[in-house]
Design a protein around this motif. Structure first.
Motif, short mmCIF file in Angstrom:
data_model
loop_
_atom_site.label_atom_id
_atom_site.label_comp_id
_atom_site.label_asym_id
_atom_site.label_seq_id
_atom_site.Cartn_x
_atom_site.Cartn_y
_atom_site.Cartn_z
N ILE A 6 19.72 16.58 21.13
CA ILE A 6 20.90 16.28 20.32
C ILE A 6 21.14 14.77 20.25
CG2 ILE A 6 23.42 16.51 20.19
CD1 ILE A 6 23.14 19.27 21.43
N LEU A 7 21.01 14.09 21.41
CA LEU A 7 21.33 12.67 21.46
C LEU A 7 20.39 11.80 20.65
CD1 LEU A 7 22.47 12.02 25.14
CD2 LEU A 7 23.79 11.73 23.05
N ILE A 84 6.46 6.34 37.05
CA ILE A 84 5.29 7.05 36.52
C ILE A 84 5.40 7.20 35.00
CG2 ILE A 84 4.09 9.27 36.49
CD1 ILE A 84 4.84 9.51 39.50
N LEU A 85 6.59 7.51 34.50
CA LEU A 85 6.79 7.65 33.06
C LEU A 85 6.57 6.33 32.33
CD1 LEU A 85 9.93 9.98 32.97
CD2 LEU A 85 7.71 10.47 31.90
N LEU A 86 7.04 5.25 32.92
CA LEU A 86 6.87 3.94 32.27
C LEU A 86 5.39 3.60 32.10
CD1 LEU A 86 9.69 1.86 33.98
CD2 LEU A 86 9.54 2.49 31.56
N VAL A 155 16.69 11.46 30.18
CA VAL A 155 17.41 10.18 30.16
C VAL A 155 16.51 9.07 29.67
CG1 VAL A 155 18.67 8.51 31.57
CG2 VAL A 155 18.87 10.96 32.07
N TYR A 156 15.29 9.04 30.20
CA TYR A 156 14.29 8.03 29.80
C TYR A 156 14.06 8.04 28.29
CZ TYR A 156 9.46 6.39 29.02
OH TYR A 156 8.33 5.78 28.53
N LEU A 157 13.94 9.24 27.71
CA LEU A 157 13.66 9.34 26.28
C LEU A 157 14.82 8.82 25.44
CD1 LEU A 157 11.63 10.32 24.15
CD2 LEU A 157 12.85 12.50 24.13
N VAL A 158 16.03 9.13 25.85
CA VAL A 158 17.20 8.65 25.10
C VAL A 158 17.25 7.12 25.12
CG1 VAL A 158 19.73 8.54 25.10
CG2 VAL A 158 18.57 10.74 25.43
N VAL A 159 17.02 6.53 26.29
CA VAL A 159 17.01 5.07 26.40
C VAL A 159 15.87 4.47 25.57
CG1 VAL A 159 16.71 3.11 27.96
CG2 VAL A 159 18.11 5.07 28.66
N GLY A 211 5.26 -19.03 11.11
CA GLY A 211 5.67 -19.46 12.44
C GLY A 211 6.39 -18.40 13.25
N VAL A 212 6.63 -17.24 12.64
CA VAL A 212 7.33 -16.14 13.31
C VAL A 212 6.41 -14.94 13.47
CG1 VAL A 212 9.31 -14.59 13.24
CG2 VAL A 212 9.51 -16.92 12.31
N THR A 213 5.72 -14.58 12.40
CA THR A 213 4.88 -13.39 12.38
C THR A 213 3.83 -13.40 13.48
OG1 THR A 213 5.23 -12.98 10.02
CG2 THR A 213 3.23 -12.09 10.99
N HIS A 214 3.70 -12.27 14.14
CA HIS A 214 2.72 -12.12 15.23
C HIS A 214 2.13 -10.73 15.12
CE1 HIS A 214 0.71 -13.09 18.88
NE2 HIS A 214 1.44 -12.33 19.67
N TYR A 215 1.35 -10.51 14.08
CA TYR A 215 0.82 -9.20 13.75
C TYR A 215 -0.09 -8.66 14.84
CZ TYR A 215 -0.61 -5.53 10.43
OH TYR A 215 -0.82 -4.34 9.79
N LYS A 216 -0.82 -9.54 15.53
CA LYS A 216 -1.73 -9.13 16.60
C LYS A 216 -1.07 -9.29 17.97
CE LYS A 216 -5.40 -8.11 14.12
NZ LYS A 216 -6.00 -6.76 14.10
N GLY A 217 0.14 -8.86 18.07
CA GLY A 217 0.86 -8.94 19.33
C GLY A 217 2.23 -8.29 19.20
N ASN A 218 3.06 -8.44 20.23
CA ASN A 218 4.39 -7.81 20.26
C ASN A 218 4.28 -6.31 20.00
OD1 ASN A 218 4.98 -10.52 20.46
ND2 ASN A 218 6.77 -10.43 19.12
N TYR A 219 3.40 -5.68 20.78
CA TYR A 219 3.10 -4.25 20.60
C TYR A 219 4.06 -3.32 21.36
CZ TYR A 219 -1.49 -6.04 19.10
OH TYR A 219 -2.51 -6.70 18.46
N GLY A 220 4.84 -3.86 22.30
CA GLY A 220 5.65 -3.02 23.16
C GLY A 220 6.60 -2.12 22.41
N ASN A 221 6.88 -0.97 22.99
CA ASN A 221 7.82 -0.01 22.38
C ASN A 221 9.14 -0.04 23.13
OD1 ASN A 221 6.26 1.70 20.22
ND2 ASN A 221 4.80 1.22 21.86
N LEU A 222 9.21 0.57 24.31
CA LEU A 222 10.39 0.38 25.14
C LEU A 222 10.33 -0.97 25.82
CD1 LEU A 222 12.91 1.05 26.75
CD2 LEU A 222 11.51 2.46 28.27
N LEU A 223 9.30 -1.18 26.62
CA LEU A 223 9.18 -2.43 27.36
C LEU A 223 8.36 -3.48 26.61
CD1 LEU A 223 8.62 -1.31 31.07
CD2 LEU A 223 10.76 -1.83 29.88
N PHE A 224 8.99 -4.61 26.32
CA PHE A 224 8.27 -5.77 25.80
C PHE A 224 7.53 -6.46 26.95
CE2 PHE A 224 7.99 -10.22 24.32
CZ PHE A 224 7.37 -10.01 23.10
N PHE A 225 7.90 -6.08 28.17
CA PHE A 225 7.27 -6.64 29.36
C PHE A 225 5.75 -6.46 29.34
CE2 PHE A 225 5.60 -5.75 33.66
CZ PHE A 225 5.76 -7.01 34.22
#
Length: 264
Positions: A6-7, A84-86, A155-159, A211-225
């Motif tokens: 639902i959430l 483990i989920l991360l 909870v993980y999925l909602v976040v 100077g902004v676009t980075h098509y071959k990077g910034n792939y993260g979904n939840l974690l940009f880490f």
């Protein structure tokens, strides 16, 4: 207990509403009927078919290998399940996404996500119909839920989906925060931890010379880490003026949705 079924749709609807009331949802100047067909088809398919199918089949496969395995890992503490989920879901999704920009065969399953001339909540689920079916993280998540991870996974999925929806939304929640000096230290940490509209929009930009676009990077979904850790991060705190795929001939909606079944 959180009801993610639902959430997650409610949060998705909230971002649609935010874009609609700010005049950013319909994309009349940049979008087309073709875009609507791709977005509606792919969004409905992943929600109504792909994810339910994976979460129904994965437990059967596990039980075939190890009967009686349901809730076998339910004894683990919540923080261990989260870790483990991360790794099993979010980090593998980073590598699946990165591979999709590296290998042409996989890119055919992903190019629909980038072929629109805009970034919006509309594009959050926009992909080839097979892209999510073969995503390792979804299968691993389904297996872990079968093994007893469901309370933490909900909870993980909602976040996670809130972050992903926010990173794709044309309503940029980070833009105002960047202008507040008191938030500078917080934003420095946040933009290196989770995906934000600024970092993810760079991945969708049209011209790398901006100077902004980075098509071959910034792939993260939840974690940009993961981008920071594996050397694919670019942080500018700016947003591309144009979006899309540079230098590639357009293909039919049928091919973007159904390749390799449709090749023209």
């Amino acid at each position: 207990m959180i009801n993610e079924k639902i959430l997650v749709p409610a949060i998705f609807a909230a971002f649609i509403l935010l874009e609609a009331v700010t005049g950013r949802f319909f994309q009349k100047e940049k979008g087309s009927t073709r875009d609507v067909v791709i977005e509606v088809s792919s969004s409905l398919t992943i929600v109504l078919i792909t994810v339910p199918l994976i979460f129904a089949v994965a437990p059967l496969l596990v039980e075939a290998v190890r009967p009686g395995s349901e809730d076998a890992l339910a004894f683990l503490p919540w923080w261990a399940m989260l870790g483990i989920l991360l790794v099993a879901d979010d980090m593998t999704q980073y590598w699946w996404h990165r591979a999709s920009h590296t290998f042409p065969v996989l890119y055919n399953l992903h190019r629909a996500h980038h072929s629109g001339g805009y970034l919006s909540i509309r594009t959050a689920y926009r992909n080839n119909l097979f892209y999510y079916l073969f995503m390792p993280g979804l299968w691993l998540a389904a297996i872990l839920v079968h093994l007893g991870f469901y309370p933490v996974y909900a909870v993980y999925l909602v976040v996670k989906m809130t972050v992903i929806f926010g990173a794709h939304s044309a309503w940029r929640w980070d833009e105002a925060l960047y202008r507040v000096p008191a938030f500078t230290p917080v934003m420095w940490v946040l933009e290196r931890t989770i995906s934000t509209p600024a970092t993810h929009s760079a991945h969708h930009g049209l011209h790398k010379e901006d100077g902004v676009t980075h098509y071959k990077g910034n792939y993260g979904n939840l974690l940009f880490f993961w981008d920071v850790l594996f050397g694919t991060a670019k942080i500018t705190r700016r947003y591309p003026e144009t979006y899309g795929i540079e230098g590639m001939e357009p293909v039919s909606a049928g091919r973007e949705l159904l390749w390799p079944l449709v090749r023209k």
